[in-house]
Design a protein around this motif. Structure first.
Motif, PDB file in Angstrom:
ATOM      1  N   GLN A 113      15.014 -14.152 -17.975  1.00  0.00           N
ATOM      2  CA  GLN A 113      13.553 -14.076 -17.876  1.00  0.00           C
ATOM      3  C   GLN A 113      13.075 -13.443 -16.576  1.00  0.00           C
ATOM      4  N   LEU A 114      13.924 -13.395 -15.563  1.00  0.00           N
ATOM      5  CA  LEU A 114      13.498 -12.843 -14.278  1.00  0.00           C
ATOM      6  C   LEU A 114      13.072 -11.383 -14.389  1.00  0.00           C
ATOM      7  N   GLU A 116      11.463  -9.755 -16.777  1.00  0.00           N
ATOM      8  CA  GLU A 116      10.077  -9.596 -17.197  1.00  0.00           C
ATOM      9  C   GLU A 116       9.114  -9.995 -16.084  1.00  0.00           C
ATOM     10  N   LEU A 117       9.431 -11.077 -15.391  1.00  0.00           N
ATOM     11  CA  LEU A 117       8.567 -11.539 -14.308  1.00  0.00           C
ATOM     12  C   LEU A 117       8.495 -10.515 -13.184  1.00  0.00           C
ATOM     13  N   PHE A 118       9.650  -9.981 -12.799  1.00  0.00           N
ATOM     14  CA  PHE A 118       9.661  -9.047 -11.662  1.00  0.00           C
ATOM     15  C   PHE A 118       9.030  -7.707 -12.037  1.00  0.00           C
ATOM     16  N   ASP A 120       6.740  -7.179 -14.203  1.00  0.00           N
ATOM     17  CA  ASP A 120       5.299  -7.418 -14.241  1.00  0.00           C
ATOM     18  C   ASP A 120       4.727  -7.455 -12.825  1.00  0.00           C
ATOM     19  N   TRP A 121       5.457  -8.106 -11.898  1.00  0.00           N
ATOM     20  CA  TRP A 121       5.018  -8.159 -10.498  1.00  0.00           C
ATOM     21  C   TRP A 121       4.941  -6.757  -9.911  1.00  0.00           C
TER      22      TRP A 121
END
Length: 203
Positions: A113-114, A116-118, A120-121
């Motif tokens: 999941q990291l 997608e989070l990164f 997006d960031w």
């Protein structure tokens, strides 16, 4: 009291609450504190780690720990190609000036999941550089955002990873870092005695 080797990795000033215990363990070479540091840029740090201590505060944490006699390591992690990798010389100089003696680095990796989070960031915080940074991350991980292979996932490989590694080696030597790489002592360990109950367990 039992001389059990202990280490911790932190980005928080809360570690200073136990500075007396860390100093005691460091004196007998059974305790070390590792402070993580990603960047020296306050604005970037606030975007990356909004709830963590600022870069300047982390350098003060290192100084306070060293002043108290605590053995302090620094982990430059994660190194983000195209975003923080060029800071390596300045970070190494800063942590050496703060009194740290050992330092390591880890390349950014984005498992599960990291990613997608990164990603997006990146689009939200550095939109003009997002695609370039993603491309460089993929270059150090064989075209992917994460490689599970231990030899690749921590440092990456290829020209970018090799360059970061060489810069790290040059500036650690320049600033006298990583000259003392002794492991923590384990020969001083004493089994605990909790009101005699530990004697119930026999070897």
């Amino acid at each position: 009291d039992c001389a059990q080797p202990v280490s911790t990795m932190t980005k928080s000033a809360l570690v200073l609450r136990d500075v007396d215990l860390w100093a005691k363990m460091s004196k007998q070479n059974t305790g070390r504190v590792t402070v993580t540091l990603v960047t020296l840029d306050d604005a970037l740090a606030k975007d990356l780690e909004p709830r963590a201590a600022s870069p300047a505060r982390r350098l003060r944490i290192i100084r306070e720990l060293v002043k108290a006699g605590v053995q302090v390591n620094v982990n430059i992690a994660p190194v983000i190609p195209g975003l923080t990798d060029k800071e390596m010389p300045a970070i190494l100089e800063a942590v050496a000036d703060a009194g740290a003696r050992r330092v390591a680095w880890v390349m950014l990796r984005l498992p599960y999941q990291l990613k997608e989070l990164f990603l997006d960031w990146l689009q939200r915080c550095v939109p003009l550089r997002a695609d370039h940074v993603e491309s460089l991350i993929r270059q150090v991980h064989d075209g992917k955002l994460y490689k599970a292979n231990l030899a690749v996932r921590r440092r990456g490989r290829g020209q970018i990873a090799d360059h970061v590694s060489k810069v790290f080696d040059v500036f650690t030597r320049k600033h006298g870092l990583n000259r003392d790489v002794r492991p923590m002592r384990r020969d001083q360990f004493r089994r605990p005695s909790l009101n005699g109950q530990m004697s119930l367990f026999k070897d």
